[in-house]
Design a protein around this motif. Structure first.
Motif, short mmCIF file in Angstrom:
data_model
loop_
_atom_site.label_atom_id
_atom_site.label_comp_id
_atom_site.label_asym_id
_atom_site.label_seq_id
_atom_site.Cartn_x
_atom_site.Cartn_y
_atom_site.Cartn_z
N VAL A 173 -96.98 -69.95 6.96
CA VAL A 173 -97.88 -70.97 7.49
C VAL A 173 -97.98 -72.17 6.55
CG1 VAL A 173 -100.11 -70.15 6.59
CG2 VAL A 173 -100.01 -71.28 8.79
N VAL A 174 -97.94 -71.94 5.25
CA VAL A 174 -97.96 -73.05 4.29
C VAL A 174 -96.73 -73.95 4.51
CG1 VAL A 174 -97.77 -73.68 1.85
CG2 VAL A 174 -99.38 -71.90 2.56
N PRO B 36 -101.75 -77.10 17.03
CA PRO B 36 -101.52 -75.89 17.82
C PRO B 36 -102.16 -74.66 17.16
CG PRO B 36 -99.53 -76.50 16.65
CD PRO B 36 -100.54 -77.60 16.41
N LEU B 37 -102.51 -73.70 17.95
CA LEU B 37 -103.03 -72.43 17.46
C LEU B 37 -101.85 -71.53 17.16
CD1 LEU B 37 -105.43 -70.61 16.88
CD2 LEU B 37 -105.38 -69.92 19.28
N VAL B 38 -101.76 -71.06 15.91
CA VAL B 38 -100.63 -70.26 15.47
C VAL B 38 -101.16 -69.04 14.73
CG1 VAL B 38 -98.56 -70.23 14.02
CG2 VAL B 38 -99.22 -72.32 15.20
N THR B 39 -100.65 -67.88 15.08
CA THR B 39 -101.00 -66.68 14.31
C THR B 39 -99.88 -66.43 13.31
OG1 THR B 39 -99.95 -65.21 15.91
CG2 THR B 39 -102.29 -65.67 16.23
N PHE C 30 -98.15 -85.19 9.04
CA PHE C 30 -99.58 -85.43 9.06
C PHE C 30 -100.31 -84.43 8.18
CE2 PHE C 30 -97.86 -86.86 13.14
CZ PHE C 30 -98.17 -88.20 13.05
N GLY C 31 -101.55 -84.73 7.83
CA GLY C 31 -102.30 -83.84 6.97
C GLY C 31 -103.79 -84.13 6.99
N LEU C 32 -104.39 -84.18 8.19
CA LEU C 32 -105.81 -84.47 8.25
C LEU C 32 -106.64 -83.22 7.97
CD1 LEU C 32 -107.94 -86.62 8.73
CD2 LEU C 32 -107.86 -86.07 11.17
N GLN C 33 -106.55 -82.20 8.84
CA GLN C 33 -107.33 -80.99 8.67
C GLN C 33 -106.54 -79.77 9.12
OE1 GLN C 33 -111.05 -81.21 10.77
NE2 GLN C 33 -111.96 -82.55 9.27
N ALA C 34 -106.94 -78.63 8.60
CA ALA C 34 -106.41 -77.35 9.07
C ALA C 34 -107.58 -76.41 9.28
CB ALA C 34 -105.45 -76.75 8.03
N GLY C 35 -107.58 -75.71 10.40
CA GLY C 35 -108.59 -74.70 10.68
C GLY C 35 -107.98 -73.33 10.44
N VAL C 36 -108.63 -72.52 9.63
CA VAL C 36 -108.10 -71.20 9.25
C VAL C 36 -109.12 -70.14 9.63
CG1 VAL C 36 -107.36 -69.77 7.32
CG2 VAL C 36 -106.89 -72.22 7.29
#
Length: 89
Positions: free
Chosen positions: A11-12, A1-4, A20-26
């Motif tokens: 956020v951490v 999900p997109l979260v601000t 899960f822990g594949l990728q995070a987009g920042v």
């Protein structure tokens, strides 16, 4: 999900609570935030100013937790299919 978010700790905690822990987009222009998230997020890849679908064949690709074990990519595939043997004379 997109979260601000405005608090990095929030956020951490949210990301690391996932199974899960594949990728995070920042998306940020603050390098101190990037470094902190890279250090603290329990994911295989942190993509800065890109979505979590980033992949390049020459980069290690893989996750942690229930997102898998190990890494994919040319170098890692070659290592998995090789046996290193030593001869001492």
């Amino acid at each position: 999900p997109l979260v601000t978010f405005s608090d990095v700790s929030e956020v951490v905690s949210m990301v690391n609570a996932s199974q899960f822990g594949l990728q995070a987009g920042v998306f940020t222009n603050k390098l101190d935030v990037v470094q902190r998230l890279f250090d603290e997020l329990e994911v295989g890849t942190v993509a800065v100013n890109d979505g979590p679908g980033f992949r390049a064949e020459h980069f290690p690709f893989g996750g942690v937790k229930n997102s898998g074990v190990g890494r994919e990519g040319v170098k890692y595939a070659m290592q998995e299919m090789s046996f290193i043997k030593t001869l001492v004379m």
